[in-house]
Design a protein around this motif. Sequence first.
Motif, short mmCIF file in Angstrom:
data_model
loop_
_atom_site.label_atom_id
_atom_site.label_comp_id
_atom_site.label_asym_id
_atom_site.label_seq_id
_atom_site.Cartn_x
_atom_site.Cartn_y
_atom_site.Cartn_z
N LEU A 247 0.83 -1.22 0.10
CA LEU A 247 0.12 -0.12 0.10
C LEU A 247 0.83 1.28 0.10
CD1 LEU A 247 -2.63 1.47 0.39
CD2 LEU A 247 -2.70 1.02 2.79
N ALA A 248 2.00 1.07 0.78
CA ALA A 248 2.84 2.40 1.00
C ALA A 248 3.58 2.60 -0.51
CB ALA A 248 3.81 2.23 2.14
N ILE A 249 3.84 1.58 -1.20
CA ILE A 249 4.46 1.65 -2.51
C ILE A 249 3.47 2.06 -3.51
CG2 ILE A 249 5.62 0.12 -4.56
CD1 ILE A 249 6.65 -1.63 -2.43
N GLU A 250 2.28 1.50 -3.27
CA GLU A 250 1.40 2.04 -4.31
C GLU A 250 0.86 3.56 -4.29
OE1 GLU A 250 -2.46 0.02 -4.65
OE2 GLU A 250 -1.46 -1.99 -4.66
N THR A 251 1.12 4.23 -2.99
CA THR A 251 0.72 5.44 -2.68
C THR A 251 2.17 6.41 -3.22
OG1 THR A 251 -0.26 5.20 -0.54
CG2 THR A 251 0.59 7.27 -0.55
N LEU A 253 3.83 5.42 -5.70
CA LEU A 253 3.69 5.53 -7.02
C LEU A 253 2.88 6.65 -7.75
CD1 LEU A 253 3.79 1.71 -8.04
CD2 LEU A 253 5.54 3.09 -8.60
N SER A 254 1.78 6.66 -6.96
CA SER A 254 0.72 7.76 -7.32
C SER A 254 1.27 9.21 -7.11
CB SER A 254 -0.66 7.44 -6.33
OG SER A 254 -0.36 7.72 -5.18
N GLN A 255 2.16 9.26 -6.31
CA GLN A 255 2.75 10.52 -5.83
C GLN A 255 4.17 10.78 -6.81
OE1 GLN A 255 3.39 10.33 -1.66
NE2 GLN A 255 1.21 10.86 -1.30
N GLY A 256 4.51 9.69 -7.58
CA GLY A 256 5.62 9.92 -8.39
C GLY A 256 7.00 9.72 -7.58
N THR A 257 6.83 9.24 -6.36
CA THR A 257 8.00 9.05 -5.65
C THR A 257 8.21 7.57 -5.23
OG1 THR A 257 6.93 9.64 -3.54
CG2 THR A 257 8.17 11.26 -4.92
N PRO A 258 8.54 6.50 -6.25
CA PRO A 258 8.55 5.18 -5.69
C PRO A 258 9.81 4.77 -5.19
CG PRO A 258 8.64 5.28 -8.00
CD PRO A 258 8.48 6.80 -7.49
N ASP A 261 13.42 5.35 0.40
CA ASP A 261 13.41 6.28 1.32
C ASP A 261 11.93 6.86 1.56
OD1 ASP A 261 16.14 6.08 1.49
OD2 ASP A 261 16.59 8.03 1.07
N ALA A 262 11.09 7.13 0.46
CA ALA A 262 9.73 7.56 0.44
C ALA A 262 8.86 6.70 1.09
CB ALA A 262 9.05 7.96 -0.85
N VAL A 263 9.00 5.26 0.74
CA VAL A 263 8.17 4.28 1.41
C VAL A 263 8.54 4.06 2.93
CG1 VAL A 263 7.68 1.85 1.20
CG2 VAL A 263 7.67 3.37 -0.78
N LEU A 315 3.15 3.97 -13.12
CA LEU A 315 3.72 2.84 -12.46
C LEU A 315 5.40 3.18 -12.51
CD1 LEU A 315 2.46 -0.44 -13.87
CD2 LEU A 315 1.73 0.86 -11.63
N GLU A 316 5.44 4.46 -13.20
CA GLU A 316 6.79 5.17 -13.23
C GLU A 316 7.70 4.21 -13.97
OE1 GLU A 316 8.12 7.92 -11.64
OE2 GLU A 316 6.01 8.47 -11.42
N TYR A 317 7.27 3.78 -15.11
CA TYR A 317 8.21 3.18 -16.28
C TYR A 317 8.73 4.35 -17.14
CZ TYR A 317 7.33 -1.37 -14.74
OH TYR A 317 7.34 -2.66 -13.93
N ALA A 318 9.83 4.38 -17.66
CA ALA A 318 10.42 5.29 -18.63
C ALA A 318 9.46 5.34 -19.60
CB ALA A 318 11.83 4.78 -18.96
#
Length: 372
Positions: A247-251, A253-258, A261-263, A315-318
């Motif tokens: 859930l933290a990773i999905e959040t 990803l939605s904020q553009g900071t996967p 450190d962010a998680v 999903l923050e893919y290139a």
Amino acid sequence: MQVLDGTFPPHVVRLLIDTLRRLGVSPIEFAQLPGLDPDVLQDDLVRIPTETAMRLWQLVTHATDHRQAGLLVADSFPKGHFDSWGYLFSTGENVVQSLHAAGELFPVVTDPGDILRIDEDGSQFVIHYRGGPYQDELPDDITALIDQFVMRSLLRLVNAGQSAPLVPVRLTFAHPTSVPRRELADVFGTSRIEVDAGANTMTLLAADALAPLPNADARLHQILRRHTAMHLEATRGLPSWEDKLHLAIETALSQGTPSLDAVAHRLTVSPRTLQRQLQQRETSWRRELDRARHTLAVRLLHDGRLSVQSIAARLEYADARAFRRAFQRWTGQTPDEFRRAKAAADRFTGPRFALSKAAAAPSRRPRITMPP
């Protein structure tokens, strides 16, 4: 219906936390108890360990010498606090029907070991409440508070559906209490109160228990029963460590900071601690990020509202090509193939297919037998 043993819904837990805050208890005293994460407490479908709820009752007991603490908690919940279960008390044909329905669905607001029922006894009806086996390990003073909380809450809910308050004929409490009977009489409206009686009961005159409720609505009552039962079926236990991580990773990803450190920040741990937790579970940050992306990708493709390019960006893919390669590695299909397969499956399982089959079926005319 199956409910997780040893669990409590968040309704009462939120009341206890609000009471502790009003009493000036620091959140440090209880914030680390299992199930008290803010996100969990706001989710009415998550069941919290009963042990946590009992620990909160202990803190309430120790935080104040007020002997009416259980009654004060019962008087603090606002209208609608118990959602559809609470409205069963005002929509039934009478108190008896309402209590039968509430008793059948009692686990939606308490531990599944607790029992609530109403029995006929001549010209009276008796409401019975019995705490589950978990109460056997509690001190009498805490159990007495819980008894008073439940009985007072039940009377409040019963009277919420009345044009004039019902007054019980008699009350009994299973355990001894430090609350003087005079004070209990002021709260419950009757002087016929017995404590340390071995059972929690509330007796009503049959004329009161069977009187039509002013807001009775048979259809609404059935809807509320079904809704409450469905809610109970949908409840689940606390999220696992992996659930919280994803859930933290999905959040993130939605904020553009996967990033790790962010998680870690969202999980309120240091990056080093998160790395250690991953190693202890024989996994890695890269593997869990990949799993979370896979789960979210499938969900977004099922939803169908975003293009493949938009999902790749989410999903923050290139680029979309990198996302397609990852999705094919996960599923053996490209995202477009996955969507086409889903669309084909929907055509054969959805309501339109059922209608088309009915339309295609040959009509059967009744055979007419001509007389000789």
